[in-house]
Design an enzyme around this catalytic site. Structure first.
Site, short mmCIF file in Angstrom:
data_model
loop_
_atom_site.label_atom_id
_atom_site.label_comp_id
_atom_site.label_asym_id
_atom_site.label_seq_id
_atom_site.Cartn_x
_atom_site.Cartn_y
_atom_site.Cartn_z
N SER A 251 77.91 11.03 25.29
CA SER A 251 79.26 11.09 25.83
C SER A 251 80.23 10.92 24.67
CB SER A 251 79.42 9.98 26.86
OG SER A 251 80.74 9.96 27.37
N ASP B 284 80.76 10.98 40.12
CA ASP B 284 80.31 9.74 39.49
C ASP B 284 80.93 8.58 40.29
OD1 ASP B 284 80.05 7.46 37.89
OD2 ASP B 284 80.92 8.32 36.09
N GLU C 185 82.69 16.46 35.78
CA GLU C 185 82.42 15.17 36.42
C GLU C 185 83.72 14.51 36.87
OE1 GLU C 185 80.06 12.83 33.72
OE2 GLU C 185 80.26 10.99 34.90
N ASN D 131 86.97 11.31 34.58
CA ASN D 131 87.23 9.95 35.06
C ASN D 131 88.50 9.88 35.92
OD1 ASN D 131 85.69 9.07 32.13
ND2 ASN D 131 85.02 8.07 34.03
N LYS E 223 74.36 6.00 38.54
CA LYS E 223 74.53 4.80 37.70
C LYS E 223 74.09 3.62 38.55
CE LYS E 223 78.47 6.20 34.88
NZ LYS E 223 79.94 6.12 34.82
N LYS F 167 78.67 15.74 26.22
CA LYS F 167 79.66 15.54 27.30
C LYS F 167 80.97 15.14 26.67
CE LYS F 167 80.31 11.65 30.49
NZ LYS F 167 79.66 10.85 31.54
N LEU F 168 82.01 15.91 26.96
CA LEU F 168 83.34 15.61 26.42
C LEU F 168 84.17 14.91 27.48
CD1 LEU F 168 84.29 18.96 24.63
CD2 LEU F 168 83.10 16.96 23.68
N LYS F 169 84.82 13.82 27.09
CA LYS F 169 85.78 13.18 27.97
C LYS F 169 87.05 14.03 27.93
CE LYS F 169 83.65 9.40 29.29
NZ LYS F 169 83.42 9.13 30.73
N ASP G 186 83.89 15.23 31.52
CA ASP G 186 84.09 14.10 32.44
C ASP G 186 85.55 13.68 32.40
OD1 ASP G 186 83.99 11.82 33.98
OD2 ASP G 186 82.49 10.77 32.77
N GLY H 161 75.77 6.38 32.20
CA GLY H 161 75.71 5.24 31.28
C GLY H 161 77.01 4.47 31.30
C1 NPQ Z 1 81.40 7.57 32.72
N1 NPQ Z 1 80.52 6.35 30.73
O1 NPQ Z 1 80.45 8.30 32.83
C2 NPQ Z 1 81.39 6.33 31.83
C3 NPQ Z 1 82.62 5.59 31.81
C4 NPQ Z 1 82.80 4.45 30.90
C5 NPQ Z 1 79.13 6.91 28.86
O2 NPQ Z 1 80.90 8.23 29.55
C6 NPQ Z 1 84.67 1.20 27.61
C7 NPQ Z 1 85.63 2.19 27.78
C8 NPQ Z 1 83.49 1.28 28.30
C9 NPQ Z 1 85.39 3.24 28.63
C10 NPQ Z 1 82.07 2.43 29.89
C11 NPQ Z 1 80.27 7.23 29.74
C12 NPQ Z 1 83.25 2.33 29.17
C13 NPQ Z 1 84.20 3.31 29.34
C14 NPQ Z 1 81.88 3.49 30.73
C15 NPQ Z 1 83.96 4.38 30.19
O3 NPQ Z 1 82.37 7.80 33.39
MG MG Z 2 81.66 9.54 34.48
#
Ligand code: NPQ
Ligand code: MG
Length: 378
Positions: free
Chosen positions: A139, A243, A218, A195, A267, A165-167, A193, A295
């Site tokens: 990620s 998610d 996502e 969020n 998760k 995976k790009l945020k 992703d 994760g």
């Molecule tokens: C997700 N995790 O899938 C999460 C969100 C997540 C690995 O992308 C600090 C800051 C901790 C932001 C833990 C991954 C975090 C965070 C998880 C975001 O959405």
């Molecule tokens: Mg996610």
């Protein structure tokens, strides 16, 4: 088993690089560890688990001090008072508390670790793992600029990761996706992703992701909003994956039946534990819905259990089960997770020892403690 004590450790671990998402930028992972000891006939068994709640209530309503509070005042007293506790009974014994799934999941996992260590069984063996190695993705956080992003992604590709995976967030989506797709070529698995950063007004804009052949998008919309995910899934070619919305097997089945999600991120913390995770996995296999293991920037404690879960047959997409080094220079366990080589490039080995198969480094738990441990007894 009779539980003799439940100890809570709050620790802060430095990240190897800041992790930025649509909701936060973190340089440190603050987390809660749960350590249980059993008494009675099986006296002396110990189990460790990691609560995935973040420091603040930004990804979910749960957060570290909230989880600590609800364990201390509600969940732990119920378990410590029970004459017999197993991983299978943690759910029923704590069902009187509404929500707080991450806190409950950590207790269930710690009890499961103690129980499996006592019987010499691994998490993978208990879950029904069908493979010794699991495919890993990585990620990638939001970057200050495109050059920094491309540098980071190319480093991960060189390390062997099998999926990127790009945020994304409004203002950081089509351009970074186009640039990364151009750099890594048409065949490498790529997904995004959000969020929960978008709204229904963004559906036409998100259709702009379709040309980049993404594995999935996502959680673009808020947790409770299933209907807008249905609308998006109908409007775009990229598969939609939930998610944050998926908090139980019931919600997973509802979302699948409504057409809100065609792939599910599992998760264990978010859904209340590994047992519920296996139930979601089984339901998704029945409905031909692929799953992958999410994760939460776990240390080796949580990572070990996630890698074991990802060895179930329905986990057909690479997970966010990255190597320890993706997040931490020094992991909390004696057996940090390192990517394999040769035919196992981009994979992690499923631990085979009893319980999680990893050993917590007490020295680091002490060095990185944010507070004195909280020891709970009946
Ligand atoms: C997700 N995790 O899938 C999460 C969100 C997540 C690995 O992308 C600090 C800051 C901790 C932001 C833990 C991954 C975090 C965070 C998880 C975001 O959405
Ligand atoms: Mg996610």
């Amino acid at each position: 088993m009779k539980l003799e004590s439940i100890t809570l450790h709050r620790v802060a671990m430095p990240l190897v690089r800041p992790f930025e998402t649509s909701f936060a930028r973190q340089t440190t992972r603050v987390l809660l560890l749960v350590h249980v000891r059993t008494g009675g006939a099986e006296g002396g068994a110990e189990g460790w688990a990691e609560c995935v709640a973040l420091e603040g209530p930004l990804y979910s309503s749960e957060y570290v001090e909230g989880a600590e509070h609800v364990i201390r005042h509600y969940l732990a007293p119920a378990l410590l008072a029970a004459p017999d506790v197993t991983a299978e009974t943690v759910g029923p014994l704590t069902a009187f508390v509404v929500g707080h799934r991450m806190a409950k999941a950590a207790l269930e996992a710690a009890v499961l670790d103690a129980q499996l260590r006592a019987s010499g069984t691994s998490f993978g063996g208990y879950f029904g793992a069908v493979t010794d190695w699991v495919d890993c993705g990585v990620s990638v956080g939001i970057s200050p600029d495109l050059d920094t992003l491309l540098d980071e992604v190319s480093g991960y590709v060189e390390e062997g990761y099998r999926r990127i995976k790009l945020k994304i967030k409004p203002g950081w989506d089509l351009l970074p996706v186009a640039a990364v797709r151009e750099m890594i070529g048409p065949d490498m698995l790529l997904q995004v992703d959000a969020n929960t950063a978008y709204t229904a007004a963004d559906i036409a804009h998100l259709a702009g992701l379709d040309p980049f052949n993404l594995v999935l998008i996502e959680q673009p919309f808020v947790e409770e909003d299933i209907r807008t995910h249905v609308a998006l899934a109908r409007a775009i070619a990229t598969p939609v994956c939930l998610d944050e919305s998926i908090v139980s097997v019931g919600v997973a089945l509802d979302a699948i039946e409504r057409g809100a999600t065609s792939i599910i991120n599992i998760k264990p913390g978010r859904v209340g534990g590994y047992l519920e995770s296996v139930r979601i996995h089984d339901a998704c296999v029945q409905h031909d819905v692929p799953v992958w293991c999410g994760g939460m920037l776990e240390t080796g404690v949580g990572r070990a259990a996630n890698v074991a879960l990802a060895a179930l047959p329905g986990f057909i997409l690479p997970g966010d089960t990255s190597a320890s080094g993706r997040y931490y220079a020094e992991d909390l366990v004696e057996e940090p997770f390192v990517l394999g080589t040769g035919e196992h490039a981009g994979q992690l080995a499923v631990p085979t020892g009893p319980g999680t198969g990893v050993t917590v480094r007490g020295d680091l738990v002490r060095d990185w403690a944010l507070a004195d441990p909280v020891i709970l007894r009946q």
